[in-house]
Design a protein around this motif. Structure first.
Motif, PDB file in Angstrom:
ATOM      1  N   ALA A 135       8.174   9.141   1.807  1.00 54.86           N
ATOM      2  CA  ALA A 135       9.548   8.459   1.501  1.00 54.86           C
ATOM      3  C   ALA A 135       9.921   9.915   1.469  1.00 54.86           C
ATOM      4  N   ALA A 136       9.539  11.132   0.309  1.00 57.14           N
ATOM      5  CA  ALA A 136       9.416  12.674   0.850  1.00 57.14           C
ATOM      6  C   ALA A 136       9.978  12.993   1.946  1.00 57.14           C
ATOM      7  N   ARG A 137       9.531  12.276   2.518  1.00 57.26           N
ATOM      8  CA  ARG A 137       9.221  12.696   4.856  1.00 57.26           C
ATOM      9  C   ARG A 137      10.657  11.999   5.208  1.00 57.26           C
ATOM     10  N   SER A 138      11.138  11.796   3.881  1.00 57.80           N
ATOM     11  CA  SER A 138      12.521  10.155   5.185  1.00 57.80           C
ATOM     12  C   SER A 138      12.577   9.541   5.731  1.00 57.80           C
ATOM     13  N   ASP A 139      10.923   8.945   5.638  1.00 60.15           N
ATOM     14  CA  ASP A 139      10.330   8.387   7.045  1.00 60.15           C
ATOM     15  C   ASP A 139      11.024   6.350   6.881  1.00 60.15           C
ATOM     16  N   PRO A 140      11.412   5.718   7.135  1.00 59.34           N
ATOM     17  CA  PRO A 140      12.848   4.428   6.666  1.00 59.34           C
ATOM     18  C   PRO A 140      11.425   3.472   6.644  1.00 59.34           C
ATOM     19  N   ARG A 141      10.274   3.621   6.843  1.00 62.26           N
ATOM     20  CA  ARG A 141       9.253   2.425   7.226  1.00 62.26           C
ATOM     21  C   ARG A 141       8.607   2.179   5.716  1.00 62.26           C
ATOM     22  N   GLU A 142       8.527   0.372   6.191  1.00 61.50           N
ATOM     23  CA  GLU A 142       8.326   0.198   4.201  1.00 61.50           C
ATOM     24  C   GLU A 142       6.906  -0.023   4.296  1.00 61.50           C
ATOM     25  N   VAL A 143       6.789   0.276   3.058  1.00 64.76           N
ATOM     26  CA  VAL A 143       4.947  -0.021   2.712  1.00 64.76           C
ATOM     27  C   VAL A 143       4.797  -1.116   1.442  1.00 64.76           C
ATOM     28  N   VAL A 144       3.868  -1.755   2.926  1.00 59.88           N
ATOM     29  CA  VAL A 144       4.166  -3.390   1.892  1.00 59.88           C
ATOM     30  C   VAL A 144       1.964  -2.932   1.906  1.00 59.88           C
ATOM     31  N   THR A 145       2.363  -3.747   0.633  1.00 52.58           N
ATOM     32  CA  THR A 145       1.332  -3.845  -0.014  1.00 52.58           C
ATOM     33  C   THR A 145      -0.036  -4.845   0.292  1.00 52.58           C
ATOM     34  N   ASP A 146      -1.283  -4.864   1.082  1.00 49.18           N
ATOM     35  CA  ASP A 146      -1.841  -6.048   0.943  1.00 49.18           C
ATOM     36  C   ASP A 146      -3.364  -5.923   0.734  1.00 49.18           C
ATOM     37  N   PRO A 147      -3.642  -6.511   0.056  1.00 46.23           N
ATOM     38  CA  PRO A 147      -4.912  -6.326  -0.775  1.00 46.23           C
ATOM     39  C   PRO A 147      -6.351  -6.922   0.575  1.00 46.23           C
ATOM     40  N   GLY A 148      -5.325  -7.134   1.691  1.00 42.67           N
ATOM     41  CA  GLY A 148      -6.006  -7.138   3.067  1.00 42.67           C
ATOM     42  C   GLY A 148      -6.370  -6.416   4.466  1.00 42.67           C
ATOM     43  N   ALA A 149      -5.766  -5.715   4.106  1.00 43.18           N
ATOM     44  CA  ALA A 149      -5.390  -4.738   4.631  1.00 43.18           C
ATOM     45  C   ALA A 149      -6.826  -3.626   4.478  1.00 43.18           C
ATOM     46  N   ARG A 150      -7.427  -3.805   6.059  1.00 38.36           N
ATOM     47  CA  ARG A 150      -8.854  -2.291   5.513  1.00 38.36           C
ATOM     48  C   ARG A 150      -8.412  -1.482   5.978  1.00 38.36           C
ATOM     49  N   TYR A 151      -8.984  -0.184   6.200  1.00 33.92           N
ATOM     50  CA  TYR A 151      -8.973   0.739   6.250  1.00 33.92           C
ATOM     51  C   TYR A 151     -10.405   0.798   6.643  1.00 33.92           C
ATOM     52  N   PHE A 152      -9.735   1.713   8.368  1.00 34.42           N
ATOM     53  CA  PHE A 152     -10.608   2.542   9.217  1.00 34.42           C
ATOM     54  C   PHE A 152     -11.799   1.116   9.053  1.00 34.42           C
ATOM     55  N   GLY A 153     -11.383   0.088   9.026  1.00 29.04           N
ATOM     56  CA  GLY A 153     -11.911  -1.600   9.189  1.00 29.04           C
ATOM     57  C   GLY A 153     -12.849  -1.939   8.235  1.00 29.04           C
ATOM     58  N   THR A 154     -12.875  -0.965   6.631  1.00 26.41           N
ATOM     59  CA  THR A 154     -13.349  -1.653   5.688  1.00 26.41           C
ATOM     60  C   THR A 154     -12.454  -2.312   4.481  1.00 26.41           C
ATOM     61  N   LEU A 155     -12.637  -3.002   4.039  1.00 30.55           N
ATOM     62  CA  LEU A 155     -11.686  -3.291   2.238  1.00 30.55           C
ATOM     63  C   LEU A 155     -11.929  -2.498   1.415  1.00 30.55           C
ATOM     64  N   LEU A 156     -10.786  -2.207   0.412  1.00 29.13           N
ATOM     65  CA  LEU A 156     -10.739  -1.243  -0.809  1.00 29.13           C
ATOM     66  C   LEU A 156     -10.940  -1.457  -1.748  1.00 29.13           C
ATOM     67  N   GLY A 157     -12.155  -1.097  -2.676  1.00 26.21           N
ATOM     68  CA  GLY A 157     -12.223  -1.834  -4.236  1.00 26.21           C
ATOM     69  C   GLY A 157     -11.469  -0.322  -5.028  1.00 26.21           C
ATOM     70  N   ARG A 158     -10.730  -0.433  -6.348  1.00 25.45           N
ATOM     71  CA  ARG A 158     -10.656   0.392  -7.175  1.00 25.45           C
ATOM     72  C   ARG A 158     -11.037   1.359  -7.117  1.00 25.45           C
ATOM     73  N   ASP A 159     -12.016   1.844  -6.402  1.00 24.94           N
ATOM     74  CA  ASP A 159     -12.526   3.590  -6.647  1.00 24.94           C
ATOM     75  C   ASP A 159     -13.247   3.157  -5.053  1.00 24.94           C
ATOM     76  N   SER A 160     -13.724   2.561  -4.221  1.00 25.14           N
ATOM     77  CA  SER A 160     -14.009   3.044  -3.498  1.00 25.14           C
ATOM     78  C   SER A 160     -14.232   4.584  -2.473  1.00 25.14           C
ATOM     79  N   LEU A 161     -12.892   4.817  -2.536  1.00 24.16           N
ATOM     80  CA  LEU A 161     -12.869   6.395  -2.159  1.00 24.16           C
ATOM     81  C   LEU A 161     -12.334   7.427  -2.903  1.00 24.16           C
ATOM     82  N   ARG A 162     -12.835   7.341  -4.001  1.00 26.68           N
ATOM     83  CA  ARG A 162     -12.762   8.334  -5.368  1.00 26.68           C
ATOM     84  C   ARG A 162     -13.824   8.768  -5.834  1.00 26.68           C
ATOM     85  N   PRO A 163     -14.508   9.667  -6.272  1.00 31.44           N
ATOM     86  CA  PRO A 163     -15.425  10.603  -6.591  1.00 31.44           C
ATOM     87  C   PRO A 163     -16.212  10.279  -7.491  1.00 31.44           C
TER      88      PRO A 163
END
Length: 246
Positions: A201-229
């Motif tokens: 949005a800050a870059r005025s990129d028109p793409r819609e971001v849809v929340t999909d719990p099944g979407a994978r991040y580099f092949g893996t599903l993410l939990g609430r704290d998966s990528l947090r320190p």
């Protein structure tokens, strides 16, 4: 000190080299463009001759599972062998927060393999695990785009500015080895979808971001704290709003 930075011409490496130079160190950027190829071993022994510290912030040119695993295993083995021969006193490597919690990701499995080789090497070392860089939001969106729609999970992230990562890596390289892991993250937690949506949005990129719990991040599903320190991690000062304002 003489500090060799493998990947020293990249996003993080170039800033690490600059910061170390500003503090009076002899910082040497090393990459294939300077004749140092960690996959083949070409130039590695020569560039480490006389060095006190080795910093590895390099990355695989391919993120395909087999390619990235081969890169980190081979490159790290070559660097460790040369580091032993050169009498390197501190081996610093940049890794990823959460890598050891997400084995379904080929990229993160490869980073764990890198960490294991370093830990078992017997060399004094520090592994700096960082969260996702603010600078990668666009690339993450690109990999998750289908028919003009970005599909991302709401898994927890705590992104960080590349400049803050470089500052910690540089300070670590100039200091004493911890012989373990140092985790760093940004000052704010987001959902992956929320973070990328804000940047687009800050870059005025028109793409819609849809929340999909099944979407994978580099092949893996993410939990609430998966990528947090973890608790006690060092939190960097730069907020997402401050970074966007730049």
């Amino acid at each position: 000190m003489r500090i060799v930075v493998i990947g020293g011409t990249g996003l993080i490496g170039s800033q690490v080299v600059a910061r170390l130079g500003e503090h009076g160190h002899d910082a040497v950027p090393a990459s294939p463009s300077s004749g140092v190829d960690t996959l083949t071993g070409d130039g590695v022994k020569e560039v480490l001759d006389g060095a006190d510290v080795l910093v590895d912030v390099s990355n695989s040119p391919s993120f395909a599972d087999d390619d990235v695993l081969r890169f980190f295993r081979t490159a790290t083995a070559n660097l460790l062998e040369a580091a032993r021969g050169a009498g390197i006193g501190h081996y610093v490597a940049l890794s990823v927060v959460g890598a050891d919690r997400l084995p379904d990701s080929g990229y993160l499995r490869a980073k764990v393999a890198q960490e294991e080789l370093i830990t078992a090497s017997g060399l004094r070392h520090t592994i700096v695990r960082a969260t996702q860089f603010f600078e990668f939001a666009g690339a993450i969106a690109d990999t998750a785009t289908e028919n003009g729609v970005v599909r991302l999970s709401g898994g927890g992230v705590q992104p960080i500015a590349a400049a803050d990562v470089a500052a910690v890596v540089g300070r670590t390289a100039a200091g004493a080895a911890v012989d373990g892991v140092l985790e760093i993250g940004g000052p704010e937690a987001f959902g992956l979808d929320e973070w990328v949506r804000t940047v687009l949005a800050a870059r005025s990129d028109p793409r819609e971001v849809v929340t999909d719990p099944g979407a994978r991040y580099f092949g893996t599903l993410l939990g609430r704290d998966s990528l947090r320190p973890a608790a006690g991690a060092e939190l960097a000062p730069t907020s997402l709003d401050a970074w966007l304002a730049r």
